[in-house]
Design a protein around this motif. Sequence first.
Motif, PDB file in Angstrom:
ATOM      1  N   PHE A  40      80.193 109.157 -46.752  1.00 55.82           N
ATOM      2  CA  PHE A  40      79.477 109.759 -47.865  1.00 55.82           C
ATOM      3  C   PHE A  40      80.407 109.814 -49.060  1.00 55.82           C
ATOM      4  N   VAL A  41      79.956 109.224 -50.158  1.00 56.07           N
ATOM      5  CA  VAL A  41      80.755 109.070 -51.369  1.00 56.07           C
ATOM      6  C   VAL A  41      80.338 110.143 -52.371  1.00 56.07           C
ATOM      7  N   PHE A  42      81.315 110.944 -52.791  1.00 55.61           N
ATOM      8  CA  PHE A  42      81.102 112.004 -53.767  1.00 55.61           C
ATOM      9  C   PHE A  42      81.838 111.595 -55.040  1.00 55.61           C
ATOM     10  N   ILE A  43      81.106 111.426 -56.124  1.00 53.14           N
ATOM     11  CA  ILE A  43      81.705 110.990 -57.388  1.00 53.14           C
ATOM     12  C   ILE A  43      81.729 112.174 -58.352  1.00 53.14           C
ATOM     13  N   PHE A  44      82.929 112.492 -58.832  1.00 52.66           N
ATOM     14  CA  PHE A  44      83.143 113.629 -59.720  1.00 52.66           C
ATOM     15  C   PHE A  44      83.235 113.176 -61.169  1.00 52.66           C
ATOM     16  N   SER A  45      83.123 114.120 -62.086  1.00 49.09           N
ATOM     17  CA  SER A  45      83.173 113.813 -63.511  1.00 49.09           C
ATOM     18  C   SER A  45      84.568 113.411 -63.980  1.00 49.09           C
ATOM     19  N   SER A  46      85.583 113.799 -63.222  1.00 46.01           N
ATOM     20  CA  SER A  46      86.961 113.470 -63.606  1.00 46.01           C
ATOM     21  C   SER A  46      87.865 113.550 -62.378  1.00 46.01           C
ATOM     22  N   ILE A  47      89.061 113.016 -62.531  1.00 48.71           N
ATOM     23  CA  ILE A  47      90.063 113.118 -61.463  1.00 48.71           C
ATOM     24  C   ILE A  47      90.400 114.592 -61.222  1.00 48.71           C
ATOM     25  N   GLU A  48      90.540 115.333 -62.294  1.00 48.30           N
ATOM     26  CA  GLU A  48      90.886 116.750 -62.181  1.00 48.30           C
ATOM     27  C   GLU A  48      89.810 117.535 -61.430  1.00 48.30           C
ATOM     28  N   ARG A  50      87.754 116.345 -59.183  1.00 50.56           N
ATOM     29  CA  ARG A  50      87.865 115.961 -57.766  1.00 50.56           C
ATOM     30  C   ARG A  50      89.036 116.659 -57.112  1.00 50.56           C
ATOM     31  N   GLN A  51      90.184 116.688 -57.781  1.00 48.83           N
ATOM     32  CA  GLN A  51      91.365 117.325 -57.214  1.00 48.83           C
ATOM     33  C   GLN A  51      91.131 118.816 -56.962  1.00 48.83           C
ATOM     34  N   THR A  52      90.537 119.493 -57.922  1.00 48.78           N
ATOM     35  CA  THR A  52      90.269 120.923 -57.780  1.00 48.78           C
ATOM     36  C   THR A  52      89.332 121.183 -56.603  1.00 48.78           C
ATOM     37  N   ALA A  53      88.286 120.395 -56.494  1.00 49.12           N
ATOM     38  CA  ALA A  53      87.314 120.594 -55.417  1.00 49.12           C
ATOM     39  C   ALA A  53      87.905 120.276 -54.049  1.00 49.12           C
ATOM     40  N   THR A  54      88.637 119.188 -53.939  1.00 45.07           N
ATOM     41  CA  THR A  54      89.146 118.801 -52.619  1.00 45.07           C
ATOM     42  C   THR A  54      90.337 119.650 -52.189  1.00 45.07           C
ATOM     43  N   GLU A  55      91.094 120.200 -53.145  1.00 41.10           N
ATOM     44  CA  GLU A  55      92.189 121.105 -52.777  1.00 41.10           C
ATOM     45  C   GLU A  55      91.646 122.358 -52.104  1.00 41.10           C
ATOM     46  N   SER A  83      91.180 108.491 -57.533  1.00 40.60           N
ATOM     47  CA  SER A  83      90.538 108.541 -58.836  1.00 40.60           C
ATOM     48  C   SER A  83      89.590 109.738 -58.876  1.00 40.60           C
ATOM     49  N   ASN A  84      88.337 109.527 -59.253  1.00 37.53           N
ATOM     50  CA  ASN A  84      87.378 110.636 -59.313  1.00 37.53           C
ATOM     51  C   ASN A  84      86.426 110.631 -58.119  1.00 37.53           C
TER      52      ASN A  84
END
Length: 108
Positions: A40-48, A50-55, A83-84
């Motif tokens: 399942f591919v989750f595409i975020f608005s930015s790298i930041e 994505r990083q905040t959510a996955t941390e 990336s994002n």
Amino acid sequence: MHDVLAINTGFEVEYGRHAARIKELTPVGQELIVDGHSIFVFIFSSIEARQTATEALNLAEAELVGPSGSPVTSEPLSLAEGSNVAVIFVGGDAEWAKAIKLAISELP
């Protein structure tokens, strides 16, 4: 993502028919089937973003659910990110998982 995974892993990649959510991740994950395994591919608005959510994501406690709220799987989840993009997957052997993680980590 379809082409990136197909080219970078050499696996057969098909578009899936399902979407899934994880409470801690805002975007909806879209299914791809890679070498017979759903990811399942989750595409975020930015790298930041994505990083905040996955941390904040605890895979041991996270639950992948379909649109109706019912669990997609009870198996342990794995995460690949770059990336994002965050990819949640279940199953596959160690070499398959390594190929997925490498392809995703090399996204620009």
